[in-house]
Write a protein that holds these residues in place. Structure first.
Motif, PDB file in Angstrom:
ATOM      1  N   PHE A  73       9.434  50.884 -21.904  1.00 31.54           N
ATOM      2  CA  PHE A  73       8.340  50.083 -22.446  1.00 31.54           C
ATOM      3  C   PHE A  73       8.334  50.138 -23.976  1.00 31.54           C
ATOM      4  O   PHE A  73       8.041  49.135 -24.638  1.00 31.54           O
ATOM      5  N   ARG A  74       8.674  51.302 -24.547  1.00 35.43           N
ATOM      6  CA  ARG A  74       8.717  51.396 -26.005  1.00 35.43           C
ATOM      7  C   ARG A  74       9.830  50.512 -26.552  1.00 35.43           C
ATOM      8  O   ARG A  74       9.670  49.867 -27.597  1.00 35.43           O
ATOM      9  N   SER A  75      10.973  50.457 -25.853  1.00 35.10           N
ATOM     10  CA  SER A  75      12.062  49.590 -26.306  1.00 35.10           C
ATOM     11  C   SER A  75      11.637  48.122 -26.292  1.00 35.10           C
ATOM     12  O   SER A  75      11.968  47.358 -27.206  1.00 35.10           O
ATOM     13  N   ILE A  76      10.878  47.741 -25.257  1.00 35.44           N
ATOM     14  CA  ILE A  76      10.371  46.365 -25.195  1.00 35.44           C
ATOM     15  C   ILE A  76       9.405  46.098 -26.347  1.00 35.44           C
ATOM     16  O   ILE A  76       9.482  45.075 -27.026  1.00 35.44           O
ATOM     17  N   ASP A  77       8.498  47.059 -26.572  1.00 41.13           N
ATOM     18  CA  ASP A  77       7.551  46.908 -27.686  1.00 41.13           C
ATOM     19  C   ASP A  77       8.280  46.807 -29.019  1.00 41.13           C
ATOM     20  O   ASP A  77       7.915  45.999 -29.885  1.00 41.13           O
ATOM     21  N   ASP A  78       9.319  47.642 -29.200  1.00 40.09           N
ATOM     22  CA  ASP A  78      10.073  47.607 -30.455  1.00 40.09           C
ATOM     23  C   ASP A  78      10.742  46.258 -30.665  1.00 40.09           C
ATOM     24  O   ASP A  78      10.777  45.734 -31.782  1.00 40.09           O
ATOM     25  N   GLU A  79      11.281  45.685 -29.580  1.00 41.43           N
ATOM     26  CA  GLU A  79      11.942  44.388 -29.704  1.00 41.43           C
ATOM     27  C   GLU A  79      10.942  43.295 -30.040  1.00 41.43           C
ATOM     28  O   GLU A  79      11.214  42.413 -30.872  1.00 41.43           O
ATOM     29  N   ILE A  80       9.763  43.368 -29.420  1.00 44.98           N
ATOM     30  CA  ILE A  80       8.715  42.387 -29.745  1.00 44.98           C
ATOM     31  C   ILE A  80       8.312  42.521 -31.205  1.00 44.98           C
ATOM     32  O   ILE A  80       8.172  41.515 -31.927  1.00 44.98           O
ATOM     33  N   GLU A  81       8.147  43.765 -31.667  1.00 44.91           N
ATOM     34  CA  GLU A  81       7.788  43.982 -33.063  1.00 44.91           C
ATOM     35  C   GLU A  81       8.892  43.516 -33.996  1.00 44.91           C
ATOM     36  O   GLU A  81       8.619  42.983 -35.079  1.00 44.91           O
ATOM     37  N   ARG A  82      10.157  43.719 -33.601  1.00 44.01           N
ATOM     38  CA  ARG A  82      11.264  43.261 -34.440  1.00 44.01           C
ATOM     39  C   ARG A  82      11.209  41.754 -34.617  1.00 44.01           C
ATOM     40  O   ARG A  82      11.411  41.237 -35.725  1.00 44.01           O
ATOM     41  N   MET A  83      10.921  41.041 -33.522  1.00 48.36           N
ATOM     42  CA  MET A  83      10.844  39.588 -33.614  1.00 48.36           C
ATOM     43  C   MET A  83       9.651  39.152 -34.466  1.00 48.36           C
ATOM     44  O   MET A  83       9.745  38.206 -35.248  1.00 48.36           O
ATOM     45  N   ARG A  84       8.535  39.869 -34.323  1.00 50.43           N
ATOM     46  CA  ARG A  84       7.370  39.541 -35.151  1.00 50.43           C
ATOM     47  C   ARG A  84       7.635  39.846 -36.619  1.00 50.43           C
ATOM     48  O   ARG A  84       7.170  39.140 -37.512  1.00 50.43           O
ATOM     49  N   ASP A  85       8.388  40.928 -36.869  1.00 49.64           N
ATOM     50  CA  ASP A  85       8.681  41.302 -38.242  1.00 49.64           C
ATOM     51  C   ASP A  85       9.542  40.270 -38.952  1.00 49.64           C
ATOM     52  O   ASP A  85       9.599  40.247 -40.179  1.00 49.64           O
ATOM     53  N   ALA A  86      10.224  39.441 -38.173  1.00 46.74           N
ATOM     54  CA  ALA A  86      11.060  38.411 -38.790  1.00 46.74           C
ATOM     55  C   ALA A  86      10.231  37.494 -39.681  1.00 46.74           C
ATOM     56  O   ALA A  86      10.743  36.889 -40.629  1.00 46.74           O
ATOM     57  N   SER A  87       8.962  37.371 -39.378  1.00 49.22           N
ATOM     58  CA  SER A  87       8.077  36.538 -40.198  1.00 49.22           C
ATOM     59  C   SER A  87       7.568  37.296 -41.419  1.00 49.22           C
ATOM     60  O   SER A  87       6.861  36.737 -42.254  1.00 49.22           O
ATOM     61  N   TYR A 272       3.207  61.417 -40.326  1.00 50.53           N
ATOM     62  CA  TYR A 272       4.261  61.425 -39.319  1.00 50.53           C
ATOM     63  C   TYR A 272       4.267  60.138 -38.505  1.00 50.53           C
ATOM     64  O   TYR A 272       3.260  59.432 -38.409  1.00 50.53           O
ATOM     65  N   MET A 273       5.423  59.840 -37.935  1.00 51.44           N
ATOM     66  CA  MET A 273       5.611  58.694 -37.042  1.00 51.44           C
ATOM     67  C   MET A 273       6.559  59.107 -35.930  1.00 51.44           C
ATOM     68  O   MET A 273       7.318  60.066 -36.086  1.00 51.44           O
ATOM     69  N   GLN A 274       6.507  58.377 -34.832  1.00 47.93           N
ATOM     70  CA  GLN A 274       7.489  58.577 -33.783  1.00 47.93           C
ATOM     71  C   GLN A 274       8.838  58.039 -34.235  1.00 47.93           C
ATOM     72  O   GLN A 274       8.917  57.082 -35.000  1.00 47.93           O
ATOM     73  N   GLN A 275       9.895  58.686 -33.751  1.00 45.70           N
ATOM     74  CA  GLN A 275      11.234  58.141 -34.006  1.00 45.70           C
ATOM     75  C   GLN A 275      11.455  56.925 -33.124  1.00 45.70           C
ATOM     76  O   GLN A 275      11.235  56.973 -31.920  1.00 45.70           O
ATOM     77  N   ARG A 276      11.853  55.831 -33.728  1.00 45.91           N
ATOM     78  CA  ARG A 276      12.134  54.585 -33.007  1.00 45.91           C
ATOM     79  C   ARG A 276      13.398  53.963 -33.576  1.00 45.91           C
ATOM     80  O   ARG A 276      13.743  54.190 -34.739  1.00 45.91           O
ATOM     81  N   ASN A 277      14.054  53.144 -32.749  1.00 48.86           N
ATOM     82  CA  ASN A 277      15.198  52.389 -33.255  1.00 48.86           C
ATOM     83  C   ASN A 277      14.755  51.382 -34.309  1.00 48.86           C
ATOM     84  O   ASN A 277      15.456  51.130 -35.281  1.00 48.86           O
ATOM     85  N   GLN A 278      13.592  50.809 -34.100  1.00 49.63           N
ATOM     86  CA  GLN A 278      13.032  49.818 -35.022  1.00 49.63           C
ATOM     87  C   GLN A 278      11.570  50.162 -35.248  1.00 49.63           C
ATOM     88  O   GLN A 278      10.757  50.069 -34.332  1.00 49.63           O
ATOM     89  N   ILE A 279      11.222  50.602 -36.448  1.00 47.21           N
ATOM     90  CA  ILE A 279       9.824  50.921 -36.748  1.00 47.21           C
ATOM     91  C   ILE A 279       9.101  49.627 -37.089  1.00 47.21           C
ATOM     92  O   ILE A 279       9.462  48.939 -38.040  1.00 47.21           O
ATOM     93  N   PRO A 280       8.086  49.263 -36.307  1.00 47.42           N
ATOM     94  CA  PRO A 280       7.370  48.007 -36.557  1.00 47.42           C
ATOM     95  C   PRO A 280       6.770  47.960 -37.964  1.00 47.42           C
ATOM     96  O   PRO A 280       6.369  48.993 -38.521  1.00 47.42           O
ATOM     97  N   ARG A 281       6.693  46.760 -38.506  1.00 49.32           N
ATOM     98  CA  ARG A 281       6.177  46.584 -39.857  1.00 49.32           C
ATOM     99  C   ARG A 281       4.736  47.100 -39.972  1.00 49.32           C
ATOM    100  O   ARG A 281       4.355  47.691 -40.983  1.00 49.32           O
ATOM    101  N   LYS A 282       3.928  46.905 -38.938  1.00 50.02           N
ATOM    102  CA  LYS A 282       2.532  47.346 -38.995  1.00 50.02           C
ATOM    103  C   LYS A 282       2.446  48.852 -39.214  1.00 50.02           C
ATOM    104  O   LYS A 282       1.542  49.352 -39.904  1.00 50.02           O
ATOM    105  N   ILE A 283       3.391  49.616 -38.627  1.00 50.57           N
ATOM    106  CA  ILE A 283       3.402  51.069 -38.784  1.00 50.57           C
ATOM    107  C   ILE A 283       3.912  51.443 -40.168  1.00 50.57           C
ATOM    108  O   ILE A 283       3.374  52.349 -40.820  1.00 50.57           O
TER     109      ILE A 283
END
Length: 303
Positions: A73-87, A272-283
């Motif tokens: 689920f975190r990977s899905i969230d990260d991908e959604i955030e990556r697409m949103r970050d494109a803007s 601190y933050m969680q380690q993620r492949n893609q840290i969302p822009r909001k974070i």
């Protein structure tokens, strides 16, 4: 699609520790939540949860399945955030955790400016004096004393504040101002219990080239810094806290420091933050904002 819904229900039950609470958060009945989990167990072919009348717990297979599902689920969230970050526009909810004193005095007063700068971001501020389970509680970014207990987190040290001994002018007028470590031992002592270690914080004092531990029995011990400050203001005795906690009272003259230059030790805080492949822009923008707010605050400047 039913399996996805069931997995989501299973995750919320584990995180809340309760079928009813998870069902309320998901907007379904406890019976429906139970059915969702039963369908997932039938699907995977093993029992995931041990159920009793008082509590639930994960089976060994359930714990492994939970970790896998949370990661997916975190990977899905990260991908959604990556697409949103494109803007290049921060969007969504940031779950932010901080200790009580840090949140109420520094973070909450600055959130108006953050929300003006990022109108599409909302903040879920969790205020608590405890070490959170960052993954299980879904915390995106937070502030904790350094060093962090969980080395898997991404951490950035932001501020450091020395410890000071202080008391009210009225107390010092009645009982005298201690000029030596030996004189300090004859005064009423107010102690703070660390909410991180649950141990009373020792008074470490410099004596020549040595550091000694101040002796004496405390007449008050508390695990709350604000309560310790109120006790000091009332004239209860001499207490040990970080300078940033008492800076407003030192400026106003309601508290005074004693044995300046002889108190040893300091306390640092990290973002601190969680380690993620893609840290969302909001974070990222929240972490940068916290660093700016704390590092530039006058109460954290070394004197």
């Amino acid at each position: 699609m039913e399996n996805v819904r069931g997995i989501n229900t299973f995750i919320r039950i584990v995180q809340t520790g309760n079928f009813s609470r998870a069902a309320r958060e998901l907007g379904i009945t406890p019976q429906a939540a139970s059915i969702h989990v039963k369908l997932i167990e039938d699907w995977v072919g093993v029992r995931l949860l041990n159920r009793s009348t008082r509590k639930i717990s994960l089976t060994e297979e359930g714990a492994s399945f939970y970790r896998t599902c949370v990661g997916a689920f975190r990977s899905i969230d990260d991908e959604i955030e990556r697409m949103r970050d494109a803007s290049e526009e921060a969007f969504g909810t940031v779950k932010l955790a901080a200790p009580v004193g840090m949140a109420s005095r520094f973070i909450a007063p600055a959130l108006g400016r953050f929300l003006e700068n990022y109108p599409r971001v909302s903040v879920d501020l969790i205020v608590q004096n405890r070490i959170p389970d960052v993954v299980a509680e879904g915390i995106d970014v937070g502030v904790l004393p350094h060093p962090l207990p969980d080395t898997t987190l991404i951490a950035r040290r932001v501020v450091t504040s020395p410890f000071v001994l202080c008391a009210s002018p009225a107390y010092l007028q009645r009982h005298g101002r201690p000029m030596t470590i030996e004189e300090l031992a004859r005064h009423r002592r107010l102690d703070i219990r660390s909410w991180v270690t649950n141990a009373v914080r020792p008074w470490r004092l410099r004596s020549g080239h040595e550091v000694v531990t101040g002796q004496g029995r405390a007449c008050l011990v508390t695990n709350d810094g604000d309560s310790l400050i109120e006790a000091m203001l009332s004239g209860a005795g001499i207490g040990l806290l970080t300078r940033y906690r008492v800076s407003p009272y030192l400026r106003s003259g309601r508290l005074e420091t004693v044995l300046d230059g002889q108190v040893d030790g300091e306390l640092s805080y990290s973002i601190y933050m969680q380690q993620r492949n893609q840290i969302p822009r909001k974070i990222r923008v929240m972490a940068d904002f916290l660093y700016h707010v704390l590092s530039l605050h006058p109460d954290f400047r070394q004197e």
